[in-house]
Design a protein around this motif. Structure first.
Motif, PDB file in Angstrom:
ATOM      1  N   SER A  39       0.843  -1.189   0.000  1.00  0.00           N
ATOM      2  CA  SER A  39       0.000   0.000   0.000  1.00  0.00           C
ATOM      3  C   SER A  39       0.886   1.248   0.000  1.00  0.00           C
ATOM      4  O   SER A  39       1.927   1.273   0.659  1.00  0.00           O
ATOM      5  CB  SER A  39      -0.894   0.027   1.236  1.00  0.00           C
ATOM      6  N   GLU A  73     -11.481  -0.474  -3.636  1.00  0.00           N
ATOM      7  CA  GLU A  73     -12.773   0.123  -3.307  1.00  0.00           C
ATOM      8  C   GLU A  73     -12.716   0.951  -2.027  1.00  0.00           C
ATOM      9  O   GLU A  73     -13.473   1.909  -1.865  1.00  0.00           O
ATOM     10  CB  GLU A  73     -13.831  -0.983  -3.169  1.00  0.00           C
ATOM     11  N   ASN A  74     -11.818   0.576  -1.103  1.00  0.00           N
ATOM     12  CA  ASN A  74     -11.698   1.327   0.149  1.00  0.00           C
ATOM     13  C   ASN A  74     -10.765   2.535   0.007  1.00  0.00           C
ATOM     14  O   ASN A  74     -10.340   3.100   0.997  1.00  0.00           O
ATOM     15  CB  ASN A  74     -11.202   0.414   1.273  1.00  0.00           C
ATOM     16  N   ARG A  75     -10.437   2.882  -1.249  1.00  0.00           N
ATOM     17  CA  ARG A  75      -9.621   4.050  -1.598  1.00  0.00           C
ATOM     18  C   ARG A  75      -8.139   3.858  -1.301  1.00  0.00           C
ATOM     19  O   ARG A  75      -7.351   4.793  -1.436  1.00  0.00           O
ATOM     20  CB  ARG A  75     -10.140   5.326  -0.891  1.00  0.00           C
ATOM     21  N   ARG A  76      -7.750   2.643  -0.913  1.00  0.00           N
ATOM     22  CA  ARG A  76      -6.329   2.356  -0.776  1.00  0.00           C
ATOM     23  C   ARG A  76      -5.695   2.262  -2.157  1.00  0.00           C
ATOM     24  O   ARG A  76      -6.339   1.863  -3.125  1.00  0.00           O
ATOM     25  CB  ARG A  76      -6.107   1.039  -0.015  1.00  0.00           C
TER      26      ARG A  76
END
Length: 230
Positions: A39, A73-76
């Motif tokens: 990430s 989808e979780n903006r990571r």
């Protein structure tokens, strides 16, 4: 939080902050500075680049648009993982394109240019011995680029660099195990073939270099390398 360490990249005079952020992050991905699944954050990258978030945000948008990074989808924002089938496809394309580019370059390479290629190969060896993975991959890409771009009419280099970018996180892991994977010096074979102006031998050496640089190109070898990626 520990600051990310990105490989150095010279900034030409007049290059915008955004273009530099993109170029340096692109190089970092291309030489395996990030492992698959890693990430990244705008703040962390901005700190590493000593930049404001705005050019980093735009660079990340570009890198996701070309598949080097992925928005979840979780903006990571993550470095994509790679499936065995996709890896095989990318390596197959590397072999096809780079063998072609090497073959077409032979007639255009002067002895002086070949001497520079030899010097780059020496730089690769020195970086490997010093444990400098990123520097070894940068020099390796310069080695290949020096050959392919000798052809003034070549159009393959952007396509080849796109493959390097998508494969970079895995190639970085392969470089960590290069002394285990890479037994025969295919670069020296390629250089000797360049001296002879032997197009077929140059193409064969480049193809072997690509296959053996990842420890082999069968399902077992691919599975082993991807397992190392986690």
């Amino acid at each position: 939080m520990k600051t990310l360490a990105l490989p150095a990249l010279d900034r030409p005079e007049g290059m915008t902050t955004h273009d530099y952020a993109f170029a340096r992050l692109r190089q970092a991905i291309m030489v395996g500075a990030f492992r698959p699944g890693t990430s990244v954050t705008i703040r962390g990258l901005a700190n590493a680049l000593e930049s404001s978030p705005t050019p980093v945000r735009e660079a990340l948008r570009q890198l996701t648009s070309i598949g080097a990074l992925q928005f979840l989808e979780n903006r990571r924002i993550v470095v994509p993982r790679i499936t065995p089938a996709r890896f095989e496809e990318l390596i197959s394309l590397r072999i096809a394109l780079e063998s072609h580019a090497a073959r077409r370059a032979v007639a255009h390479l002067s002895d002086r240019q070949i001497d520079r290629i030899v010097a780059l190969d020496d730089t690769i060896e020195a970086a490997i011995l010093a444990g400098q993975k990123a520097q070894a991959l940068i020099a390796n890409q310069q080695f290949h680029r020096q050959i392919y771009t000798a052809n003034p009419d070549q159009v393959a280099m952007p396509l080849i660099e796109s493959l390097w970018l998508q494969l970079g996180p895995i190639l970085g892991i392969a470089m960590e195990h290069v002394t285990e994977f890479y037994v025969i010096d295919r670069h020296r074979e390629a250089i000797e073939a360049l001296r002879r102006r032997d197009e077929d031998a140059v193409a064969q050496a480049i193809a072997a270099d690509i296959r053996e640089g990842i420890g082999g190109f069968d399902q077992q070898a691919i599975g082993k390398l991807l397992a190392l990626a986690g």
